[in-house]
Design a protein around this motif. Structure first.
Motif, PDB file in Angstrom:
ATOM      1  N   UNK A 228       8.124  -5.109  -3.348  1.00  0.00           N
ATOM      2  CA  UNK A 228       8.069  -3.994  -3.962  1.00  0.00           C
ATOM      3  C   UNK A 228       7.163  -3.642  -4.375  1.00  0.00           C
ATOM      4  N   UNK A 229       5.844  -3.420  -4.303  1.00  0.00           N
ATOM      5  CA  UNK A 229       5.036  -2.613  -6.118  1.00  0.00           C
ATOM      6  C   UNK A 229       5.228  -1.775  -7.030  1.00  0.00           C
ATOM      7  N   UNK A 230       5.406  -1.842  -8.160  1.00  0.00           N
ATOM      8  CA  UNK A 230       5.504  -1.233  -9.456  1.00  0.00           C
ATOM      9  C   UNK A 230       4.517  -0.720 -10.336  1.00  0.00           C
ATOM     10  N   UNK A 231       3.716   0.563 -10.256  1.00  0.00           N
ATOM     11  CA  UNK A 231       2.625   0.417 -11.085  1.00  0.00           C
ATOM     12  C   UNK A 231       3.103   0.782 -12.534  1.00  0.00           C
ATOM     13  N   UNK A 232       2.653   0.494 -12.844  1.00  0.00           N
ATOM     14  CA  UNK A 232       2.776  -0.483 -14.636  1.00  0.00           C
ATOM     15  C   UNK A 232       1.051  -0.256 -15.169  1.00  0.00           C
ATOM     16  N   UNK A 233       1.916   0.017 -16.512  1.00  0.00           N
ATOM     17  CA  UNK A 233       0.340   0.019 -18.114  1.00  0.00           C
ATOM     18  C   UNK A 233       0.413   1.238 -17.922  1.00  0.00           C
ATOM     19  N   UNK A 234       1.256   1.664 -18.709  1.00  0.00           N
ATOM     20  CA  UNK A 234       0.620   3.034 -18.752  1.00  0.00           C
ATOM     21  C   UNK A 234       0.198   3.238 -20.358  1.00  0.00           C
ATOM     22  N   UNK A 235      -0.843   1.984 -20.921  1.00  0.00           N
ATOM     23  CA  UNK A 235      -1.445   2.086 -22.165  1.00  0.00           C
ATOM     24  C   UNK A 235      -2.286   3.754 -22.125  1.00  0.00           C
ATOM     25  N   UNK A 236      -3.061   4.134 -21.068  1.00  0.00           N
ATOM     26  CA  UNK A 236      -4.243   4.578 -20.739  1.00  0.00           C
ATOM     27  C   UNK A 236      -3.704   5.908 -20.072  1.00  0.00           C
TER      28      UNK A 236
ATOM     29  N   UNK B 210      -8.032   4.237  -3.999  1.00  0.00           N
ATOM     30  CA  UNK B 210      -8.691   3.775  -2.837  1.00  0.00           C
ATOM     31  C   UNK B 210      -9.276   2.616  -2.983  1.00  0.00           C
ATOM     32  N   UNK B 211      -9.721   1.725  -4.210  1.00  0.00           N
ATOM     33  CA  UNK B 211     -10.462   0.912  -4.775  1.00  0.00           C
ATOM     34  C   UNK B 211      -8.874  -0.378  -3.918  1.00  0.00           C
ATOM     35  N   UNK B 212      -8.060  -0.115  -4.424  1.00  0.00           N
ATOM     36  CA  UNK B 212      -7.021  -0.944  -4.022  1.00  0.00           C
ATOM     37  C   UNK B 212      -6.676  -0.889  -3.010  1.00  0.00           C
ATOM     38  N   UNK B 213      -6.632   0.115  -2.216  1.00  0.00           N
ATOM     39  CA  UNK B 213      -6.363   0.083  -1.064  1.00  0.00           C
ATOM     40  C   UNK B 213      -7.436  -1.230  -0.413  1.00  0.00           C
ATOM     41  N   UNK B 214      -8.310  -0.791  -0.403  1.00  0.00           N
ATOM     42  CA  UNK B 214     -10.150  -1.940   0.181  1.00  0.00           C
ATOM     43  C   UNK B 214      -9.039  -2.927  -0.189  1.00  0.00           C
ATOM     44  N   UNK B 215      -8.930  -3.217  -1.054  1.00  0.00           N
ATOM     45  CA  UNK B 215      -8.819  -4.367  -1.803  1.00  0.00           C
ATOM     46  C   UNK B 215      -7.355  -5.186  -1.513  1.00  0.00           C
ATOM     47  N   UNK B 216      -6.888  -4.247  -0.701  1.00  0.00           N
ATOM     48  CA  UNK B 216      -5.468  -5.330  -0.293  1.00  0.00           C
ATOM     49  C   UNK B 216      -6.160  -5.203   1.714  1.00  0.00           C
ATOM     50  N   UNK B 217      -6.723  -3.840   2.034  1.00  0.00           N
ATOM     51  CA  UNK B 217      -6.565  -4.083   3.491  1.00  0.00           C
ATOM     52  C   UNK B 217      -7.190  -5.257   4.144  1.00  0.00           C
TER      53      UNK B 217
ATOM     54  N   UNK C 188       0.488  -0.758   0.421  1.00  0.00           N
ATOM     55  CA  UNK C 188      -0.569  -0.157  -0.064  1.00  0.00           C
ATOM     56  C   UNK C 188       1.358   0.728   0.353  1.00  0.00           C
ATOM     57  N   UNK C 189       1.776   1.564   0.772  1.00  0.00           N
ATOM     58  CA  UNK C 189       3.122   2.564   0.993  1.00  0.00           C
ATOM     59  C   UNK C 189       2.933   2.593  -0.473  1.00  0.00           C
ATOM     60  N   UNK C 190       4.101   1.773  -1.299  1.00  0.00           N
ATOM     61  CA  UNK C 190       4.500   1.814  -1.888  1.00  0.00           C
ATOM     62  C   UNK C 190       3.834   2.175  -2.994  1.00  0.00           C
ATOM     63  N   UNK C 191       2.745   1.701  -3.478  1.00  0.00           N
ATOM     64  CA  UNK C 191       1.634   2.264  -4.545  1.00  0.00           C
ATOM     65  C   UNK C 191       1.828   3.447  -4.837  1.00  0.00           C
ATOM     66  N   UNK C 192       1.295   4.253  -3.166  1.00  0.00           N
ATOM     67  CA  UNK C 192       0.889   5.352  -3.300  1.00  0.00           C
ATOM     68  C   UNK C 192       2.244   6.243  -2.738  1.00  0.00           C
TER      69      UNK C 192
END
Length: 306
Positions: free
Chosen positions: A184-192, A235-242, A150-154
């Motif tokens: 360690x999380x990494x944000x990917x896929x910048x197609x949009x 927010x939805x990602x944080x909820x799913x992970x939590x 969560x912290x890494x994505x933020x």
């Protein structure tokens, strides 16, 4: 849960040229064979590439023609928007290929020679795959790892939004968060992804493209784009992970309201304590704060999101 070894081989060499020949990418993916396929989505398939000389691993994404957006637009988004970015929580683009070749193709019952443009993106290889592959698998990820993710994505999203020319990702979801050998999380896929000009805070589009259940309501229904579009998805990602439960199991349901309302109603302090019985007081407090933050980020009114 996916695991990885050979950590010395994971990161591509910085000497790898930025522009790569298509034949090289065909060679390292065994001609984009099914055995090398490690993922896929609406924009194309991802293959494991093995550099013959030293065994280095790469993730090679071959864009497809029938994607929701033209390959050239997707390609430009990914290359122009993230080629120069360096951050621990943003996937590194190490090379690309935009190469036109003459090929025999079937058209109207006969074969003709046509110019076919191959568009391929080459990333650092992340051995633990996507958050989607790990989050809902057994054994469950422990809370300390979830909290780190969560912290890494933020941190990664903050980096993108605070650039001199901010980048709006527009497709944050578990499939587009990749995990390295240390989770360690990494944000990917910048197609949009969209780039904002200086002083620009919002824009509008008539073409709404994204993932059901993660699109902010103002984007879904009015085509309005801002950094708050990403905050809603976050927010939805944080909820799913939590809570370890998946949003939008019904792929035909564009809104996440049912999921959000369910979390708000069910995940009381007592419920948290029962689901995370092994956690100490500090750990339970972290879960509570993350759920509260996720709910704030997923507010319908973008103006009240953090």
């Amino acid at each position: 849960m996916a695991t990885g070894s050979n950590s010395q081989e994971i990161r591509p060499s910085p000497e790898l040229p930025k522009q790569l020949p298509f034949d090289f990418l065909k060679k390292i993916t065994n001609d984009f064979s099914a055995e090398r396929k490690i993922g896929g989505g609406p924009f194309g398939n991802v293959y494991k590439g093995v550099v013959p000389d030293d065994g280095r691993l790469l993730a090679v994404k071959k864009l497809q023609e029938n994607a929701p957006m033209p390959p050239d637009k997707t390609f430009n988004n990914e290359v122009q928007n993230i080629m120069a970015l360096k951050h621990e929580n943003v996937v590194e683009l190490v090379g690309f290929c935009w190469e036109t070749q003459k090929k025999l193709v079937q058209f109207d019952g006969r074969y003709i020679q046509a110019d076919i443009t191959e568009s391929v993106l080459c990333y650092e290889y992340l051995p633990n795959g996507s958050l989607q592959q790990n989050l809902f698998a057994e054994p469950a990820i422990d809370w300390s790892t979830r909290f780190k993710i969560i912290k890494g994505i933020c941190q990664g999203l903050l980096f993108l939004h605070k650039l001199d020319i901010p980048i709006i990702h527009m497709d944050l979801k578990p499939e587009n968060i990749l995990l390295d050998e240390n989770m360690v999380p990494k944000i990917a896929d910048f197609g949009l992804s969209r780039v904002f000009g200086q002083e620009q805070t919002r824009l509008y589009t008539q073409t709404v493209v994204g993932s059901y259940g993660y699109m902010a309501p103002e984007y879904l229904y009015r085509g309005e784009i801002s950094t708050q579009s990403d905050i809603y998805s976050l927010g939805l990602l944080i909820l799913e992970i939590s809570i370890g439960e998946q949003n939008c199991k019904d792929k035909n349901q564009p809104s996440a309201r049912n999921f959000i309302d369910k979390v708000r109603e069910e995940w009381t302090l007592e419920h948290i304590a029962s689901k995370y019985a092994s956690l100490d007081t500090e750990g339970l407090h972290q879960v509570k704060i993350c759920i509260e933050l996720g709910l704030k980020c997923a507010e319908i009114d973008r103006r009240v999101r953090p």
